[in-house]
Design an enzyme around this catalytic site. Structure first.
Site, mmCIF file in Angstrom:
data_model
loop_
_atom_site.group_PDB
_atom_site.id
_atom_site.type_symbol
_atom_site.label_atom_id
_atom_site.label_comp_id
_atom_site.label_asym_id
_atom_site.label_seq_id
_atom_site.Cartn_x
_atom_site.Cartn_y
_atom_site.Cartn_z
ATOM 1 N N HIS A 191 0.844 -1.197 0.000
ATOM 2 C CA HIS A 191 0.000 0.000 0.000
ATOM 3 C C HIS A 191 0.872 1.236 0.000
ATOM 4 O O HIS A 191 1.924 1.261 0.636
ATOM 5 C CB HIS A 191 -0.930 0.018 1.216
ATOM 6 N N ASP B 84 -8.039 -5.349 -0.392
ATOM 7 C CA ASP B 84 -8.475 -6.256 -1.455
ATOM 8 C C ASP B 84 -8.112 -7.709 -1.202
ATOM 9 O O ASP B 84 -8.685 -8.607 -1.812
ATOM 10 C CB ASP B 84 -7.868 -5.811 -2.799
HETATM 11 N N1 COA Z 1 3.842 -7.565 -4.860
HETATM 12 C C1 COA Z 1 5.169 -7.584 -5.053
HETATM 13 N N2 COA Z 1 5.949 -6.492 -4.940
HETATM 14 C C2 COA Z 1 5.330 -5.349 -4.616
HETATM 15 C C3 COA Z 1 3.960 -5.268 -4.382
HETATM 16 C C4 COA Z 1 3.217 -6.439 -4.513
HETATM 17 N N3 COA Z 1 1.907 -6.429 -4.319
HETATM 18 N N4 COA Z 1 3.644 -4.010 -4.054
HETATM 19 C C5 COA Z 1 4.777 -3.323 -4.094
HETATM 20 N N5 COA Z 1 5.792 -4.131 -4.415
HETATM 21 C C6 COA Z 1 7.200 -3.774 -4.536
HETATM 22 C C7 COA Z 1 7.469 -3.077 -5.847
HETATM 23 O O1 COA Z 1 7.768 -3.970 -6.868
HETATM 24 C C8 COA Z 1 8.622 -2.217 -5.450
HETATM 25 O O2 COA Z 1 9.763 -3.041 -5.342
HETATM 26 P P1 COA Z 1 11.207 -2.524 -5.760
HETATM 27 O O3 COA Z 1 11.481 -1.366 -4.851
HETATM 28 O O4 COA Z 1 12.074 -3.706 -5.567
HETATM 29 O O5 COA Z 1 11.065 -2.093 -7.191
HETATM 30 C C9 COA Z 1 8.273 -1.775 -4.032
HETATM 31 O O6 COA Z 1 7.498 -2.835 -3.513
HETATM 32 C C10 COA Z 1 7.495 -0.476 -3.973
HETATM 33 O O7 COA Z 1 6.313 -0.665 -4.758
HETATM 34 P P2 COA Z 1 5.563 0.461 -5.547
HETATM 35 O O8 COA Z 1 4.770 -0.165 -6.632
HETATM 36 O O9 COA Z 1 6.513 1.553 -5.924
HETATM 37 O O10 COA Z 1 4.610 1.020 -4.422
HETATM 38 P P3 COA Z 1 3.462 2.045 -4.649
HETATM 39 O O11 COA Z 1 3.320 2.812 -3.408
HETATM 40 O O12 COA Z 1 3.656 2.794 -5.912
HETATM 41 O O13 COA Z 1 2.210 1.089 -4.929
HETATM 42 C C11 COA Z 1 0.455 -0.344 -4.684
HETATM 43 C C12 COA Z 1 1.266 0.762 -4.020
HETATM 44 C C13 COA Z 1 -0.730 -0.679 -3.812
HETATM 45 C C14 COA Z 1 -0.059 0.133 -6.045
HETATM 46 C C15 COA Z 1 1.366 -1.582 -4.851
HETATM 47 O O14 COA Z 1 1.750 -2.059 -3.585
HETATM 48 C C16 COA Z 1 0.715 -2.654 -5.654
HETATM 49 O O15 COA Z 1 0.780 -2.632 -6.881
HETATM 50 N N6 COA Z 1 0.043 -3.643 -4.997
HETATM 51 C C17 COA Z 1 -0.678 -4.656 -5.702
HETATM 52 C C18 COA Z 1 -1.991 -4.121 -6.231
HETATM 53 C C19 COA Z 1 -2.996 -3.897 -5.144
HETATM 54 O O16 COA Z 1 -3.178 -4.731 -4.272
HETATM 55 N N7 COA Z 1 -3.682 -2.769 -5.219
HETATM 56 C C20 COA Z 1 -4.714 -2.416 -4.271
HETATM 57 C C21 COA Z 1 -4.311 -1.270 -3.430
HETATM 58 S S1 COA Z 1 -5.454 -0.949 -2.149
#
Ligand code: COA
Length: 377
Positions: free
Chosen positions: A263, A314
């Site tokens: 998150h 979720d």
């Molecule tokens: N699975 C695996 N790795 C994940 C992850 C996940 N669900 N969520 C984040 N990461 C990793 C990223 O790959 C990144 O790794 P790195 O630093 O090695 O490149 C790091 O954690 C930071 O992730 P990032 O995508 O930059 O975080 P964010 O703050 O932009 O994104 C979300 C937040 C929620 C979009 C992200 O955690 C995600 O895509 N989760 C899955 C989708 C989801 O459940 N969405 C519902 C949100 S309520």
């Protein structure tokens, strides 16, 4: 040039305060709606009470709640003209969120208030949208199954009517309570992607329907509301508890995202996920599918050990909905059925102190180029 926040540019505006708000608030691993904790509301409140709270900044008295429920009952059904036009929309092979986006946009065309941004008209439109969203989702499923529309029952809650209009039979009290709790938990979440989208659209003084359609469009994506459906797809793909750890490790090694985890704001856990985890354990056991919960726990533990990431709203809502027999691709539309209450609060708050959103981009392109005729290029 305006101040650029360190690390926020091209990083999804991480950490940027984009507006003041008094609707919901996240601090550490806590979420409050209008000052009430999500745990308190999930345990003691109803979705209708939460709608009132979000829109009016106070919990309703008996009379106020009765009046809201009466207004919802007046608005929850659809006219024959609406039903026949909705039925005419393509539904086969169409993602329900795409259908819902179109259906909500269509509702504006039958609403005489849709172009009126006075507080009274916004109130009427808000009631129609919060009352009708679940019925739209249910009707789409009826259409897909070749079944007839089920008219809502006056005097029953939004959760009760959603299940009734979906399945065509009276839901039991326990299932209604689960659905109602899910609606409460998803109702608002500070400046999430879809709420922000709704505020951006509202900030041009466009109408409420347009702002809600923007929000539905943003919620649809797998990084936002679309994640709950993806969680169930993942669980089905993994198949067994024994497979879960290896599957997750391989996916992470391949830099894949595991849906329902991580998150932007919660780094110490999402309080909604904790509530839903308990519900998931109970319901998967009750429906004879404990492996789904056990698999989820292995995924949760493995992602925490490997990446330090925790489940979001979720993750466990997927198995809760699955246990209720709800088709996978309706999970995100159910999210919209609840979150519309929050969007409408954000849209109202935006109108109440509006200035158009118009940030700047940091220029990284070429400069000083001169036009040449096509033959000289
Ligand atoms: N699975 C695996 N790795 C994940 C992850 C996940 N669900 N969520 C984040 N990461 C990793 C990223 O790959 C990144 O790794 P790195 O630093 O090695 O490149 C790091 O954690 C930071 O992730 P990032 O995508 O930059 O975080 P964010 O703050 O932009 O994104 C979300 C937040 C929620 C979009 C992200 O955690 C995600 O895509 N989760 C899955 C989708 C989801 O459940 N969405 C519902 C949100 S309520």
């Amino acid at each position: 040039m305006a101040q650029i926040y360190d690390g926020a540019v091209d990083r999804g505006l991480e950490g940027v305060i984009a507006c003041t708000t008094a609707i919901s608030y996240i601090i550490d691993a806590n979420l409050t709606y209008r000052g009430y904790t999500i745990e308190d509301l999930a345990k003691n409140s109803s979705f209708e009470e939460v709608v009132y709270l979000l829109w009016n900044n106070k919990l309703p008295s008996d009379a106020e709640l009765k009046e809201l429920k009466g207004s919802i009952a007046d608005n929850i059904g659809f006219t024959d003209e609406q039903l026949s036009n909705l039925k005419a929309l393509p539904a086969k092979g169409i993602h329900p969120m795409a259908w819902l986006r179109t259906a909500v946009s269509m509702l504006a065309l039958w609403d005489d208030d849709s172009q009126d941004n006075s507080p009274e008209a916004i109130n009427r439109v808000s009631l129609r949208l919060v009352a009708k969203m679940g019925g739209l989702v249910a009707y789409l499923e009826r259409i897909r199954q070749g079944k007839d529309y089920v008219a809502p029952r006056a005097g029953e809650s939004i959760a009760w009517n959603f299940l009734y209009m979906l399945n065509g039979e009276e839901p039991d009290a326990e299932t209604v309570k689960v659905m109602d709790t899910c609606l409460i938990l998803h109702a608002d979440h500070e400046l999430n992607c879809s709420a922000f989208a709704s505020r951006v659209t509202a900030s041009s003084l466009s109408d409420v329907y347009s702002a809600v359609v923007s929000a539905i469009s943003a919620l649809k994506g797998p990084l936002h509301g679309g994640a709950n459906e993806q969680v169930m797809i993942t669980l089905n793909k993994i198949g067994t508890v024994d497979n879960a750890k290896t599957w997750v490790k391989e996916a992470l090694a391949n830099k894949e995202k595991i849906m329902g985890l991580g998150h932007r704001v919660y780094k110490n856990g999402d309080p909604r996920a904790k509530i839903l985890r308990g519900m998931s354990e109970l319901l998967t056991n009750k429906t004879g599918q404990p492996h789904l919960y056990e698999m989820s726990r292995v995924i949760e533990d493995t992602v925490r050990e490997e990446k330090g990431l925790l489940p979001n709203v979720d993750f466990y809502s997927a198995t809760v909905y699955y246990s209720m027999g709800i088709p996978l691709d309706l999970y995100t539309p159910i999210f919209a059925t609840s979150r519309v209450a929050g969007w409408l609060s954000h849209i109202r708050e935006q109108y109440s102190k509006n200035r158009i959103y118009r940030p700047r981009g940091e220029w990284t392109g070429k400069s000083g180029l001169k036009w040449q005729s096509p033959s000289a290029r």
